[in-house]
Motif scaffolding. Structure first.
Motif, PDB file in Angstrom:
ATOM      1  N   UNK A 197     -17.721 -22.813 -28.527  1.00 19.98           N
ATOM      2  CA  UNK A 197     -18.244 -24.129 -28.180  1.00 19.98           C
ATOM      3  C   UNK A 197     -17.258 -24.917 -27.320  1.00 19.98           C
ATOM      4  N   UNK A 198     -15.983 -24.845 -27.700  1.00 15.93           N
ATOM      5  CA  UNK A 198     -14.948 -25.557 -26.954  1.00 15.93           C
ATOM      6  C   UNK A 198     -14.845 -24.997 -25.535  1.00 15.93           C
ATOM      7  N   UNK A 199     -14.869 -23.676 -25.417  1.00 15.15           N
ATOM      8  CA  UNK A 199     -14.818 -23.060 -24.091  1.00 15.15           C
ATOM      9  C   UNK A 199     -16.002 -23.521 -23.242  1.00 15.15           C
ATOM     10  N   UNK A 200     -17.180 -23.596 -23.854  1.00 20.20           N
ATOM     11  CA  UNK A 200     -18.370 -24.037 -23.124  1.00 20.20           C
ATOM     12  C   UNK A 200     -18.259 -25.511 -22.725  1.00 20.20           C
ATOM     13  N   UNK A 201     -17.719 -26.340 -23.617  1.00 21.58           N
ATOM     14  CA  UNK A 201     -17.553 -27.760 -23.299  1.00 21.58           C
ATOM     15  C   UNK A 201     -16.540 -27.948 -22.171  1.00 21.58           C
ATOM     16  N   UNK A 202     -15.460 -27.169 -22.188  1.00 16.40           N
ATOM     17  CA  UNK A 202     -14.488 -27.242 -21.103  1.00 16.40           C
ATOM     18  C   UNK A 202     -15.130 -26.849 -19.779  1.00 16.40           C
ATOM     19  N   UNK A 203     -15.965 -25.834 -19.836  1.00 14.97           N
ATOM     20  CA  UNK A 203     -16.633 -25.372 -18.623  1.00 14.97           C
ATOM     21  C   UNK A 203     -17.613 -26.431 -18.116  1.00 14.97           C
ATOM     22  N   UNK A 204     -18.303 -27.078 -19.063  1.00 18.56           N
ATOM     23  CA  UNK A 204     -19.238 -28.137 -18.675  1.00 18.56           C
ATOM     24  C   UNK A 204     -18.494 -29.313 -18.049  1.00 18.56           C
ATOM     25  N   UNK A 206     -15.668 -29.203 -16.479  1.00 17.35           N
ATOM     26  CA  UNK A 206     -15.203 -28.781 -15.157  1.00 17.35           C
ATOM     27  C   UNK A 206     -16.299 -28.959 -14.103  1.00 17.35           C
ATOM     28  N   UNK A 207     -17.547 -28.783 -14.545  1.00 22.56           N
ATOM     29  CA  UNK A 207     -18.680 -28.918 -13.630  1.00 22.56           C
ATOM     30  C   UNK A 207     -19.282 -30.323 -13.654  1.00 22.56           C
ATOM     31  N   UNK A 208     -18.563 -31.247 -14.327  1.00 23.88           N
ATOM     32  CA  UNK A 208     -18.971 -32.650 -14.409  1.00 23.88           C
ATOM     33  C   UNK A 208     -20.349 -32.803 -15.064  1.00 23.88           C
ATOM     34  N   UNK A 209     -20.560 -31.991 -16.092  1.00 22.27           N
ATOM     35  CA  UNK A 209     -21.784 -32.071 -16.889  1.00 22.27           C
ATOM     36  C   UNK A 209     -21.462 -32.762 -18.206  1.00 22.27           C
ATOM     37  N   UNK A 210     -22.166 -33.820 -18.534  1.00 26.76           N
ATOM     38  CA  UNK A 210     -21.916 -34.566 -19.769  1.00 26.76           C
ATOM     39  C   UNK A 210     -22.708 -33.943 -20.920  1.00 26.76           C
ATOM     40  N   UNK A 211     -21.994 -33.547 -21.957  1.00 26.63           N
ATOM     41  CA  UNK A 211     -22.622 -33.019 -23.170  1.00 26.63           C
ATOM     42  C   UNK A 211     -22.100 -33.841 -24.334  1.00 26.63           C
ATOM     43  N   UNK A 223     -16.393 -12.793 -22.165  1.00 26.33           N
ATOM     44  CA  UNK A 223     -15.133 -12.133 -22.525  1.00 26.33           C
ATOM     45  C   UNK A 223     -14.560 -12.842 -23.746  1.00 26.33           C
ATOM     46  N   UNK A 224     -14.907 -12.337 -24.920  1.00 32.77           N
ATOM     47  CA  UNK A 224     -14.533 -13.037 -26.155  1.00 32.77           C
ATOM     48  C   UNK A 224     -13.046 -12.905 -26.471  1.00 32.77           C
ATOM     49  N   UNK A 225     -12.332 -12.065 -25.752  1.00 36.10           N
ATOM     50  CA  UNK A 225     -10.896 -11.933 -25.966  1.00 36.10           C
ATOM     51  C   UNK A 225     -10.140 -13.138 -25.412  1.00 36.10           C
ATOM     52  N   UNK A 226     -10.724 -13.838 -24.487  1.00 37.56           N
ATOM     53  CA  UNK A 226     -10.063 -14.991 -23.879  1.00 37.56           C
ATOM     54  C   UNK A 226     -10.251 -16.229 -24.746  1.00 37.56           C
ATOM     55  N   UNK A 227      -9.377 -17.205 -24.565  1.00 36.35           N
ATOM     56  CA  UNK A 227      -9.504 -18.470 -25.279  1.00 36.35           C
ATOM     57  C   UNK A 227      -9.758 -19.631 -24.327  1.00 36.35           C
ATOM     58  N   UNK A 228      -9.741 -19.353 -23.041  1.00 33.46           N
ATOM     59  CA  UNK A 228      -9.962 -20.394 -22.033  1.00 33.46           C
ATOM     60  C   UNK A 228     -11.452 -20.591 -21.794  1.00 33.46           C
ATOM     61  N   UNK A 229     -11.786 -21.434 -20.843  1.00 33.06           N
ATOM     62  CA  UNK A 229     -13.189 -21.670 -20.504  1.00 33.06           C
ATOM     63  C   UNK A 229     -13.862 -20.434 -19.919  1.00 33.06           C
ATOM     64  N   UNK A 230     -13.038 -19.432 -19.510  1.00 29.50           N
ATOM     65  CA  UNK A 230     -13.597 -18.188 -18.975  1.00 29.50           C
ATOM     66  C   UNK A 230     -14.134 -17.275 -20.073  1.00 29.50           C
ATOM     67  N   UNK A 231     -14.019 -17.712 -21.303  1.00 29.61           N
ATOM     68  CA  UNK A 231     -14.561 -16.931 -22.432  1.00 29.61           C
ATOM     69  C   UNK A 231     -16.083 -16.849 -22.367  1.00 29.61           C
ATOM     70  N   UNK A 232     -16.694 -17.890 -21.833  1.00 24.61           N
ATOM     71  CA  UNK A 232     -18.158 -17.977 -21.769  1.00 24.61           C
ATOM     72  C   UNK A 232     -18.592 -18.369 -20.364  1.00 24.61           C
ATOM     73  N   UNK A 233     -19.880 -18.235 -20.112  1.00 24.78           N
ATOM     74  CA  UNK A 233     -20.505 -18.767 -18.900  1.00 24.78           C
ATOM     75  C   UNK A 233     -21.705 -19.584 -19.348  1.00 24.78           C
ATOM     76  N   UNK A 234     -21.889 -20.744 -18.753  1.00 23.52           N
ATOM     77  CA  UNK A 234     -23.016 -21.591 -19.119  1.00 23.52           C
ATOM     78  C   UNK A 234     -24.320 -20.947 -18.675  1.00 23.52           C
TER      79      UNK A 234
END
Length: 280
Positions: A197-204, A206-211, A223-234
């Motif tokens: 969830x945190x990775x997704x919120x960081x990604x949002x 970055x794209x100036x999307x308010x959640x 890529x679940x091994x990562x802990x950055x926003x690159x762990x998920x894609x919106x």
């Protein structure tokens, strides 16, 4: 009303909570459940499971059908006695209660059963009922329930799991069927763990999307091994790949929910898939 305010009354920080009220609700609930249980048993029915809003019964084998009282009649009598309506909701060909992870006892709110004379299953608590479950995982779990109902065989369920894993590993699952949807409970700064969830919120962000808290965020794990926003894609992004190993783990967990009432756990399933499981 008692069910709705029960937890709130026992919550230490509740503005209008009171522990004595919480305890009183417990006392009423216990008496109501025991009264219903005793009357049902006297009528020739064995109680196999009960919780605050439902009670499950099966016929006592030692009681003849002619001597067993009708459930509709018993429900009406219990309703008058406890002054809370009890209805005979449905008859089931079979029902399975999913064991708790820390014991062999059935979980109070996780079960599935085949409604008699109907194609539907009643499902509570398992992945197919969880709003965060991706459509692909839900579809496979429901297929496994169909196969279990038709064959009563774990092998048929495992066969469906193997085909789903092969499909995943080959990259043949459409990414839109792997979208997870989770509710945001607090602002990004309020989280202390690097969850998906945190990775997704960081990604949002970055794209100036308010959640905002209370809203949903949808994503695919890439890529679940990562802990950055690159762990998920919106979900709205162009997604070319997904983390097959992560979703394989989710598949095994979903099938464990189906097979655990039969004595199988995740390690049994994994050994069976690898051909290493010892026969019973």
């Amino acid at each position: 009303m008692l069910v709705a305010c029960f937890g709130y009354q026992g919550f230490s920080n509740a503005k209008f909570g009171r522990i004595e009220c919480h305890e009183a609700i417990n006392a009423f609930a216990r008496e109501i459940l025991l009264t219903a249980k005793q009357r049902l048993e006297a009528g020739g029915w064995r109680v196999v499971h009960g919780i605050v809003d439902s009670i499950w019964v099966t016929p006592y084998p030692s009681v003849d059908d002619d001597d067993r009282e009708d459930l509709e009649t018993l429900a009406t009598e219990i309703t008058k006695r406890v002054e809370i309506r009890l209805e005979h909701e449905a008859h089931y060909d079979w029902v399975a209660f999913v064991p708790q992870r820390e014991s062999d006892a059935g979980a109070l709110t996780k079960y599935f059963g085949k409604v008699a004379g109907d194609d539907d299953f009643k499902i509570r608590g398992i992945e197919a009922r969880q709003r965060s479950t991706p459509p692909f995982i839900e579809d496979v779990q429901r297929d496994c329930l169909d196969r279990l109902n038709a064959t009563r065989s774990p092998d048929a369920v495992l066969g469906r799991l193997e085909r789903a894993i092969d499909e995943l590993q080959a990259g043949n699952v459409a990414v839109e069927r792997l979208v997870e949807r989770n509710r945001v409970s607090k602002p990004l700064e309020g989280y202390t763990q690097n969850t998906q969830n945190v990775a997704a919120l960081k990604r949002a962000r970055e794209q100036e999307l308010a959640v905002h808290p209370g809203q949903d965020i949808e994503y695919v794990v890439v890529d679940d091994e990562k802990s950055s926003r690159d762990r998920v894609a919106l979900a709205h992004e162009e997604i070319e790949t997904y983390d097959a190993s992560y979703y394989e783990t989710q598949l095994v967990r979903a099938v464990e929910s189906v097979l655990s009432p039969l004595g199988w756990d995740r390690s049994d399933i994994s050994r069976e898939l690898s051909g290493e499981r010892a026969p019973f």
